[in-house]
Design an enzyme around this catalytic site. Structure first.
Site, PDB file in Angstrom:
ATOM      1  N   GLY A 285       0.826  -1.215   0.000  1.00 44.02           N
ATOM      2  CA  GLY A 285       0.000   0.000   0.000  1.00 44.02           C
ATOM      3  C   GLY A 285       0.856   1.259   0.000  1.00 44.02           C
TER       4      GLY A 285
ATOM      5  N   HIS B 261     -12.771  11.158   4.144  1.00 44.73           N
ATOM      6  CA  HIS B 261     -13.018  11.369   5.563  1.00 44.73           C
ATOM      7  C   HIS B 261     -13.298  12.853   5.831  1.00 44.73           C
ATOM      8  CE1 HIS B 261     -10.624   7.482   5.930  1.00 44.73           C
ATOM      9  NE2 HIS B 261     -11.775   7.211   6.504  1.00 44.73           N
TER      10      HIS B 261
ATOM     11  N   LEU C 285      -1.932  -2.618   9.950  1.00 44.70           N
ATOM     12  CA  LEU C 285      -2.690  -1.410  10.252  1.00 44.70           C
ATOM     13  C   LEU C 285      -4.156  -1.765  10.435  1.00 44.70           C
ATOM     14  CD1 LEU C 285      -1.595   1.629  10.206  1.00 44.70           C
ATOM     15  CD2 LEU C 285      -0.079   0.050   9.026  1.00 44.70           C
TER      16      LEU C 285
ATOM     17  N   LYS D 214     -11.088  -6.034   9.734  1.00 47.00           N
ATOM     18  CA  LYS D 214      -9.908  -5.579  10.486  1.00 47.00           C
ATOM     19  C   LYS D 214      -9.724  -6.414  11.756  1.00 47.00           C
ATOM     20  CE  LYS D 214      -8.241  -2.241   8.020  1.00 47.00           C
ATOM     21  NZ  LYS D 214      -6.877  -2.324   7.497  1.00 47.00           N
TER      22      LYS D 214
ATOM     23  N   THR E 166       1.439   3.489  -2.135  1.00 43.72           N
ATOM     24  CA  THR E 166       0.944   4.695  -2.801  1.00 43.72           C
ATOM     25  C   THR E 166      -0.117   5.404  -1.957  1.00 43.72           C
ATOM     26  OG1 THR E 166      -0.742   3.394  -3.930  1.00 43.72           O
ATOM     27  CG2 THR E 166       1.315   3.767  -5.128  1.00 43.72           C
ATOM     28  N   GLY E 167      -0.598   4.741  -0.912  1.00 40.58           N
ATOM     29  CA  GLY E 167      -1.666   5.313  -0.088  1.00 40.58           C
ATOM     30  C   GLY E 167      -1.136   6.350   0.896  1.00 40.58           C
ATOM     31  N   MET E 168      -2.042   6.960   1.639  1.00 42.20           N
ATOM     32  CA  MET E 168      -1.626   7.995   2.590  1.00 42.20           C
ATOM     33  C   MET E 168      -0.685   7.417   3.643  1.00 42.20           C
ATOM     34  SD  MET E 168      -3.776  10.673   4.921  1.00 42.20           S
ATOM     35  CE  MET E 168      -4.814   9.505   5.737  1.00 42.20           C
ATOM     36  N   VAL E 169      -1.059   6.276   4.236  1.00 38.62           N
ATOM     37  CA  VAL E 169      -0.246   5.693   5.308  1.00 38.62           C
ATOM     38  C   VAL E 169       1.023   5.061   4.737  1.00 38.62           C
ATOM     39  CG1 VAL E 169      -0.183   3.864   7.050  1.00 38.62           C
ATOM     40  CG2 VAL E 169      -2.206   5.320   6.856  1.00 38.62           C
TER      41      VAL E 169
ATOM     42  N   SER F 254      -7.640  -0.208  12.795  1.00 40.98           N
ATOM     43  CA  SER F 254      -8.205   1.144  12.839  1.00 40.98           C
ATOM     44  C   SER F 254      -9.057   1.301  14.093  1.00 40.98           C
ATOM     45  CB  SER F 254      -9.067   1.342  11.602  1.00 40.98           C
ATOM     46  OG  SER F 254      -9.816   2.506  11.741  1.00 40.98           O
ATOM     47  N   SER F 255      -9.114   2.532  14.608  1.00 39.01           N
ATOM     48  CA  SER F 255      -9.880   2.760  15.836  1.00 39.01           C
ATOM     49  C   SER F 255     -11.387   2.593  15.616  1.00 39.01           C
ATOM     50  CB  SER F 255      -9.600   4.154  16.372  1.00 39.01           C
ATOM     51  OG  SER F 255     -10.007   5.110  15.426  1.00 39.01           O
ATOM     52  N   CYS F 256     -11.832   2.599  14.332  1.00 38.19           N
ATOM     53  CA  CYS F 256     -13.277   2.484  14.115  1.00 38.19           C
ATOM     54  C   CYS F 256     -13.762   1.050  14.323  1.00 38.19           C
ATOM     55  CB  CYS F 256     -13.678   3.014  12.754  1.00 38.19           C
ATOM     56  SG  CYS F 256     -13.059   2.017  11.436  1.00 38.19           S
TER      57      CYS F 256
ATOM     58  N   LYS G 211     -13.708  21.502   0.612  1.00 37.44           N
ATOM     59  CA  LYS G 211     -14.894  22.370   0.516  1.00 37.44           C
ATOM     60  C   LYS G 211     -14.536  23.824   0.785  1.00 37.44           C
ATOM     61  CE  LYS G 211     -18.839  19.479   1.849  1.00 37.44           C
ATOM     62  NZ  LYS G 211     -19.945  19.417   2.810  1.00 37.44           N
TER      63      LYS G 211
ATOM     64  N   PRO H 216      -4.756   3.033  14.726  1.00 39.41           N
ATOM     65  CA  PRO H 216      -4.635   4.488  14.621  1.00 39.41           C
ATOM     66  C   PRO H 216      -5.997   5.176  14.700  1.00 39.41           C
ATOM     67  CG  PRO H 216      -3.652   3.367  12.724  1.00 39.41           C
ATOM     68  CD  PRO H 216      -4.505   2.371  13.438  1.00 39.41           C
TER      69      PRO H 216
ATOM     70  N   TYR I 208     -16.198  -3.501   7.372  1.00 43.30           N
ATOM     71  CA  TYR I 208     -14.784  -3.095   7.442  1.00 43.30           C
ATOM     72  C   TYR I 208     -14.188  -3.501   8.792  1.00 43.30           C
ATOM     73  CZ  TYR I 208     -10.902   0.319   7.461  1.00 43.30           C
ATOM     74  OH  TYR I 208      -9.677   0.941   7.512  1.00 43.30           O
TER      75      TYR I 208
HETATM   76  N1  LIG Z   1      -6.943   7.012   6.683  1.00 40.00           N
HETATM   77  C1  LIG Z   1      -7.215   6.923   7.969  1.00 40.00           C
HETATM   78  O1  LIG Z   1      -7.720   7.860   8.606  1.00 40.00           O
HETATM   79  C2  LIG Z   1      -6.886   5.649   8.702  1.00 40.00           C
HETATM   80  C3  LIG Z   1      -7.149   5.601  10.080  1.00 40.00           C
HETATM   81  C4  LIG Z   1      -6.871   4.429  10.764  1.00 40.00           C
HETATM   82  C5  LIG Z   1      -6.324   3.347  10.097  1.00 40.00           C
HETATM   83  N2  LIG Z   1      -6.061   3.411   8.760  1.00 40.00           N
HETATM   84  C6  LIG Z   1      -5.539   2.215   8.111  1.00 40.00           C
HETATM   85  O2  LIG Z   1      -4.348   2.478   7.391  1.00 40.00           O
HETATM   86  C7  LIG Z   1      -4.287   1.635   6.235  1.00 40.00           C
HETATM   87  C8  LIG Z   1      -4.005   2.476   4.995  1.00 40.00           C
HETATM   88  O3  LIG Z   1      -4.988   3.498   4.881  1.00 40.00           O
HETATM   89  P1  LIG Z   1      -4.797   4.734   3.875  1.00 40.00           P
HETATM   90  O4  LIG Z   1      -5.613   5.839   4.420  1.00 40.00           O
HETATM   91  O5  LIG Z   1      -3.372   4.908   3.574  1.00 40.00           O
HETATM   92  O6  LIG Z   1      -5.558   4.163   2.581  1.00 40.00           O
HETATM   93  P2  LIG Z   1      -5.347   4.590   1.053  1.00 40.00           P
HETATM   94  O7  LIG Z   1      -4.735   5.940   0.959  1.00 40.00           O
HETATM   95  O8  LIG Z   1      -6.652   4.344   0.389  1.00 40.00           O
HETATM   96  O9  LIG Z   1      -4.271   3.526   0.518  1.00 40.00           O
HETATM   97  C9  LIG Z   1      -4.604   2.190   0.344  1.00 40.00           C
HETATM   98  C10 LIG Z   1      -3.460   1.500  -0.348  1.00 40.00           C
HETATM   99  O10 LIG Z   1      -3.827   0.125  -0.537  1.00 40.00           O
HETATM  100  C11 LIG Z   1      -3.609  -0.223  -1.902  1.00 40.00           C
HETATM  101  N3  LIG Z   1      -4.539  -1.270  -2.330  1.00 40.00           N
HETATM  102  C12 LIG Z   1      -5.873  -1.311  -2.132  1.00 40.00           C
HETATM  103  N4  LIG Z   1      -6.391  -2.429  -2.700  1.00 40.00           N
HETATM  104  C13 LIG Z   1      -5.337  -3.095  -3.250  1.00 40.00           C
HETATM  105  C14 LIG Z   1      -5.216  -4.310  -3.967  1.00 40.00           C
HETATM  106  N5  LIG Z   1      -6.280  -5.085  -4.217  1.00 40.00           N
HETATM  107  N6  LIG Z   1      -3.984  -4.686  -4.399  1.00 40.00           N
HETATM  108  C15 LIG Z   1      -2.891  -3.912  -4.151  1.00 40.00           C
HETATM  109  N7  LIG Z   1      -2.939  -2.764  -3.454  1.00 40.00           N
HETATM  110  C16 LIG Z   1      -4.155  -2.351  -3.014  1.00 40.00           C
HETATM  111  C17 LIG Z   1      -3.844   1.071  -2.660  1.00 40.00           C
HETATM  112  O11 LIG Z   1      -3.242   0.992  -3.946  1.00 40.00           O
HETATM  113  P3  LIG Z   1      -3.969   1.748  -5.198  1.00 40.00           P
HETATM  114  O12 LIG Z   1      -4.045   3.187  -4.809  1.00 40.00           O
HETATM  115  O13 LIG Z   1      -3.092   1.468  -6.340  1.00 40.00           O
HETATM  116  O14 LIG Z   1      -5.320   1.107  -5.276  1.00 40.00           O
HETATM  117  C18 LIG Z   1      -3.146   2.062  -1.743  1.00 40.00           C
HETATM  118  O15 LIG Z   1      -1.740   2.032  -1.951  1.00 40.00           O
HETATM  119  C19 LIG Z   1      -5.620   0.889   6.174  1.00 40.00           C
HETATM  120  O16 LIG Z   1      -5.447  -0.396   6.675  1.00 40.00           O
HETATM  121  C20 LIG Z   1      -6.522   1.682   7.094  1.00 40.00           C
HETATM  122  O17 LIG Z   1      -7.468   0.877   7.717  1.00 40.00           O
HETATM  123  C21 LIG Z   1      -6.322   4.545   8.037  1.00 40.00           C
END
Ligand SMILES: NC(=O)c1ccc[n+]([C@@H]2O[C@H](COP(=O)([O-])OP(=O)(O)OC[C@H]3O[C@@H](n4cnc5c(N)ncnc54)[C@H](OP(=O)(O)O)[C@@H]3O)[C@@H](O)[C@H]2O)c1
Length: 307
Positions: A11, A180, A106, A141, A13-16, A108-110, A188, A164, A137
């Site tokens: 993951g 979120h 990872l 988790k 490319t994602g935020m975390v 999540s608190s939810c 906005k 988190p 979800y």
């Molecule tokens: N955001 C929050 O506020 C928050 C809070 C608590 C916990 N978390 C946890 O932190 C983790 C990451 O969250 P995030 O906010 O970083 O999410 P995100 O920005 O949506 O990133 C998700 C990542 O997962 C990859 N991914 C999803 N489906 C995939 C698949 N089938 N095969 C390969 N890669 C896949 C995505 O790749 P692509 O972009 O290429 O699809 C992306 O790199 C999660 O487990 C989440 O539960 C997040």
């Protein structure tokens, strides 16, 4: 982890995931492995097994998941359950099969019970009914962190998991349909400012209280736990401080420089009145957040909208 250790960030490319990559690089780690989702679909069991066989990572950060806001969680219920179960099960199981030294999952608190006492302690997990809108979800988790715990118990793995609070920062999702609250408000207010609008509509009454953590602080906490923590308790990561949505909207209004009014759409639901994590465990393990909310939102705003 040693500086030369081979580390897979799922993951990335994602935020975390991208914050974890920034953190590892800043800490001098360069033997990092990634695959884009187009290259490796983590839902595909065979493909994930092949990836582990070829790359043989020593450490894994599992930050890949299907993630979204309340609307997306409630609409794509089957997908949230299926995709998260598949992604995490494939990675956790292959990490066991290929002898990964340590994995961080990872959660999540939810996933805490909807009516959990506040602030929420780690021990409140599985003590009550979940919030119905994100139950699929949360169930996925919970399965993930229980898989880590039980692979440790049965196979002697060293798989840890973290809970988190709400995160924000670079690479967040700004799509109003499934984002979120904090990125949605930033977008906005920014758009209202550049389009000279008189007002911005915000959902709910503004009274719910929420906690927010800057994602680079989360990455530092994950790095710290990866280096120091071994245990089956899924560790809360947050600031231990909350803010009302009303105060958050006013802060974002000030940061973006929007001069109009805020209109509260009280026909939209408020959700849980308060969600605040008890962070005594992680504080006792030697980590505390460092980026205040105003500083973090200003950094995020500049990163997304002012470059
Ligand atoms: N955001 C929050 O506020 C928050 C809070 C608590 C916990 N978390 C946890 O932190 C983790 C990451 O969250 P995030 O906010 O970083 O999410 P995100 O920005 O949506 O990133 C998700 C990542 O997962 C990859 N991914 C999803 N489906 C995939 C698949 N089938 N095969 C390969 N890669 C896949 C995505 O790749 P692509 O972009 O290429 O699809 C992306 O790199 C999660 O487990 C989440 O539960 C997040």
């Amino acid at each position: 982890m040693e500086k030369a250790s081979k580390i897979y960030i799922a993951g990335h490319t994602g935020m975390v995931g991208s914050a974890i990559v920034r953190n590892l690089k800043a800490n001098g780690f360069s033997n990092l492995v990634f695959r884009a989702s187009g290259e490796l679909d983590l839902k595909d069991q065979k493909a994930v097994a092949g990836f582990f066989e070829t790359e043989k990572p020593e450490y894994v950060f599992l930050a890949a998941a299907k993630v979204g806001g309340i609307e997306a969680n409630n609409t794509y219920r089957g997908q949230f359950l299926y995709e998260n179960l598949m992604i995490q099960s494939n990675i956790i199981h292959q990490s066991y099969v290929h002898g990964v030294k340590k994995l961080l999952f990872l959660a999540s608190s939810c996933i805490y019970p909807k009516m959990a006492p506040q602030p929420i302690k780690e021990e409140y997990l599985l003590t009550g009914a979940l919030e119905p809108t994100n139950e699929p979800y949360a169930i996925a988790k919970i399965a993930g962190l229980k898989m880590c715990e039980n692979y440790n118990l049965q196979y002697g793995c060293n798989f840890i998991s973290v809970m988190p609070t709400n995160l924000y920062g670079p690479n967040d999702n700004y799509d109003l349909k499934n984002s979120h609250v904090l990125p949605a408000l930033l977008r906005k207010f920014h758009e209202a400012k550049v389009n000279n609008k008189d007002s911005v509509e915000v959902w709910g009454s503004g009274s719910p209280r929420r906690e927010f953590l800057y994602v680079d602080d989360l990455a530092e906490a994950c790095f710290h736990l990866m280096q120091t923590y071994h245990g089956n308790v899924s560790v809360n990561i947050g600031t231990g401080k909350d803010i009302s949505i009303k105060e958050l909207a006013q802060l974002i209004k000030r940061i973006t420089g929007f001069k109009g009014e805020i209109e509260w759409n009280t026909k939209k639901p408020d959700g849980t009145p308060r969600k605040l994590l008890d962070v005594s465990l992680i504080n006792s393990l030697g980590w505390k957040y460092s980026t205040g909310l105003e500083e973090g939102i200003s950094l995020t705003y500049a990163d997304k909208f002012l470059n």
